[in-house]
Design a protein around this motif. Structure first.
Motif, PDB file in Angstrom:
ATOM      1  N   ASP A  85       5.445   9.168   7.788  1.00  0.00           N
ATOM      2  CA  ASP A  85       5.110   8.528   6.517  1.00  0.00           C
ATOM      3  C   ASP A  85       6.173   7.515   6.085  1.00  0.00           C
ATOM      4  O   ASP A  85       5.851   6.447   5.550  1.00  0.00           O
ATOM      5  CB  ASP A  85       4.971   9.578   5.403  1.00  0.00           C
ATOM      6  N   GLN A  86       7.435   7.859   6.281  1.00  0.00           N
ATOM      7  CA  GLN A  86       8.489   6.986   5.773  1.00  0.00           C
ATOM      8  C   GLN A  86       8.651   5.726   6.622  1.00  0.00           C
ATOM      9  O   GLN A  86       9.067   4.686   6.109  1.00  0.00           O
ATOM     10  CB  GLN A  86       9.816   7.749   5.677  1.00  0.00           C
ATOM     11  N   VAL A  87       8.345   5.813   7.900  1.00  0.00           N
ATOM     12  CA  VAL A  87       8.387   4.603   8.722  1.00  0.00           C
ATOM     13  C   VAL A  87       7.299   3.634   8.251  1.00  0.00           C
ATOM     14  O   VAL A  87       7.518   2.427   8.134  1.00  0.00           O
ATOM     15  CB  VAL A  87       8.239   4.956  10.219  1.00  0.00           C
ATOM     16  N   GLN A  88       6.140   4.178   7.924  1.00  0.00           N
ATOM     17  CA  GLN A  88       5.085   3.322   7.368  1.00  0.00           C
ATOM     18  C   GLN A  88       5.492   2.800   5.987  1.00  0.00           C
ATOM     19  O   GLN A  88       5.219   1.646   5.642  1.00  0.00           O
ATOM     20  CB  GLN A  88       3.761   4.089   7.305  1.00  0.00           C
ATOM     21  N   ALA A  89       6.167   3.638   5.208  1.00  0.00           N
ATOM     22  CA  ALA A  89       6.638   3.198   3.883  1.00  0.00           C
ATOM     23  C   ALA A  89       7.634   2.046   4.035  1.00  0.00           C
ATOM     24  O   ALA A  89       7.621   1.087   3.244  1.00  0.00           O
ATOM     25  CB  ALA A  89       7.278   4.363   3.126  1.00  0.00           C
ATOM     26  N   ALA A  90       8.493   2.111   5.046  1.00  0.00           N
ATOM     27  CA  ALA A  90       9.441   1.015   5.283  1.00  0.00           C
ATOM     28  C   ALA A  90       8.700  -0.252   5.689  1.00  0.00           C
ATOM     29  O   ALA A  90       9.047  -1.365   5.255  1.00  0.00           O
ATOM     30  CB  ALA A  90      10.457   1.417   6.352  1.00  0.00           C
ATOM     31  N   GLU A  91       7.684  -0.092   6.525  1.00  0.00           N
ATOM     32  CA  GLU A  91       6.844  -1.249   6.905  1.00  0.00           C
ATOM     33  C   GLU A  91       6.289  -1.933   5.644  1.00  0.00           C
ATOM     34  O   GLU A  91       6.379  -3.154   5.492  1.00  0.00           O
ATOM     35  CB  GLU A  91       5.715  -0.755   7.818  1.00  0.00           C
ATOM     36  N   GLN A  92       5.735  -1.118   4.738  1.00  0.00           N
ATOM     37  CA  GLN A  92       5.165  -1.671   3.504  1.00  0.00           C
ATOM     38  C   GLN A  92       6.249  -2.335   2.648  1.00  0.00           C
ATOM     39  O   GLN A  92       6.044  -3.401   2.068  1.00  0.00           O
ATOM     40  CB  GLN A  92       4.514  -0.557   2.683  1.00  0.00           C
ATOM     41  N   ALA A  93       7.404  -1.661   2.580  1.00  0.00           N
ATOM     42  CA  ALA A  93       8.472  -2.126   1.691  1.00  0.00           C
ATOM     43  C   ALA A  93       9.152  -3.390   2.219  1.00  0.00           C
ATOM     44  O   ALA A  93       9.850  -4.075   1.474  1.00  0.00           O
ATOM     45  CB  ALA A  93       9.510  -1.023   1.497  1.00  0.00           C
TER      46      ALA A  93
END
Lengths: 198, 203
Positions: B35-43
């Motif tokens: 989830d957090q790798v995807q969150a970094a992608e978004q951010a």
């Protein structure tokens, strides 16, 4: 304009080491007391506000929060690859990219969790071609192939890791640990530099 | 983040991982990281945090990705996010940028014999004029970080400041290049696992 700090009198390491190096930033970060609530929260662990590295990264809270939460699980999740092997991958990537600071931290962790400090020192002293036994040779070779640009990891490294006894979850853990240090090395190398223990 | 984007995972998309696949099970054994790798992608790629526009983020992300994992679905995904003029500029950048790393010169004297000196690569003048000086400086910084990160020095960081970027923007750009350097490796590793299934998966 932002001032660049050059630290002319810094005591710098001469080579790779397992010593507890410090790290100084090339741009002055916010003081801990000036961080917003959101910035402190983004560092996940309140103790990280003492680190100039994390205070710099707090300039983009959403990213450092995601980075830090991913980091903690990639290295500390239960099951899968042994912690020692994850730390070895981190140390090998740092050795290959040339990040003396990151290598020092994760060589210490690899030595601690594996209880094989001599082998870890061989990696630091001789480089990623050091002979470390079948399992660690496979982890280091995979880490190096993942770190090369263009990325060179493929069927050969998967086979070598399987022959060393790793299952697919463990190989995924190698990939994430090595991958993560291609993230971390570039930040630590480019935003500041290591200094010798006082 | 829009509601429909929450279930979209870029790594699953470019590796080709479907719910219930062996690699889906492996990724979900590390749910926070997933989830957090995807969150970094978004951010990094779906915002304008610290006043860095999305189109500039995508150009630099595409440049780093093309240097690191050329010809892959992730490379295609990044290029597909560029407008046609920028896609042409990207090709011009890639045609002159050295792509073999990691190299560079050590700052530590005891490691001098391991140094592999790299001449600093500059954005070609015609492309520079179209990118503008601030973005050209970021592209050059990204190239150093991707190919010869051990050449980082205070003066290298200073070039971003001289090009007009603030401390906050320097941090965001550094994270974008560094995160992309991670994401490209994870995608490559998972793709290799997918293409070389083990006996436990075949059973």
């Amino acid at each position: 304009m932002t001032e660049i700090l050059t630290h002319p009198d810094l005591s710098r390491p001469e080579a790779f080491t397992r010593a507890e190096l410090g790290w100084v930033p090339w741009i002055e970060p916010s003081a801990a007391e000036d961080l917003s609530e959101r910035q402190v929260e983004s560092l996940v662990q309140p103790s990280r506000t003492a680190s100039p590295y994390f205070r710099l990264l707090a300039d983009d809270p959403d990213v450092v929060e995601a980075r830090t939460k991913a980091d903690l699980e990639i290295f500390q999740a239960k099951g899968g690859l042994e912690r020692a092997d994850r730390e070895l991958a981190a140390a090998a990537v740092s050795r290959h990219n040339g990040c003396v600071f990151c290598a020092s931290v994760h060589a210490r962790f690899a030595a601690h969790y594996s209880k094989q400090p001599d082998l870890v020192d061989q990696l630091l002293d001789e480089g990623v071609g050091a002979e470390l036994g079948q399992r660690w040779n496979a982890v280091v070779a995979a880490s190096v192939a993942l770190t090369d640009t263009p990325v060179a990891f493929g069927a050969d490294q998967v086979t070598q890791l399987r022959e060393a006894g790793l299952d697919d979850l463990e190989i995924s853990d190698v990939v994430h640990s090595a991958g993560f240090f291609n993230w971390a090395n570039r930040l630590m190398l480019s935003l500041g530099e290591p200094e010798n223990p006082s | 983040m829009s509601p429909e984007s929450i279930d979209v995972d870029l790594i699953d998309q470019v590796v080709g991982i479907a719910p219930g696949d062996p690699l889906d099970t492996i990724r979900r054994a590390r749910p926070v990281a997933r989830d957090q790798v995807q969150a970094a992608e978004q951010a990094l790629f779906e915002t304008d945090t610290n006043d860095i526009p999305r189109d500039q983020r995508w150009l630099v992300g595409a440049f780093v990705t093309a240097l690191t994992v050329p010809g892959t679905p992730l490379d295609e995904h990044r290029r597909a996010g560029l407008d046609p003029d920028r896609a042409v500029l990207l090709e011009q950048l890639l045609s002159s940028a050295p792509d073999q790393g990691p190299r560079g010169s050590y700052r530590e004297p005891g490691l001098a014999t391991e140094s592999q000196p790299v001449e600093r690569w500059l954005v070609p003048d015609d492309v520079r004029a179209q990118l503008g000086e601030p973005l050209a400086a970021v592209v050059e910084h990204a190239h150093l970080l991707v190919i010869h990160p051990r050449d980082s020095r205070p003066a290298v960081l200073g070039r971003l400041v001289e090009a007009g970027w603030t401390r906050q923007q320097v941090v965001t750009w550094s994270q974008l290049v560094a995160f992309t350097s991670f994401q490209t490796r994870v995608v490559t590793g998972l793709t290799a696992l997918k293409q070389n299934p083990g006996t436990e998966q075949a059973a």
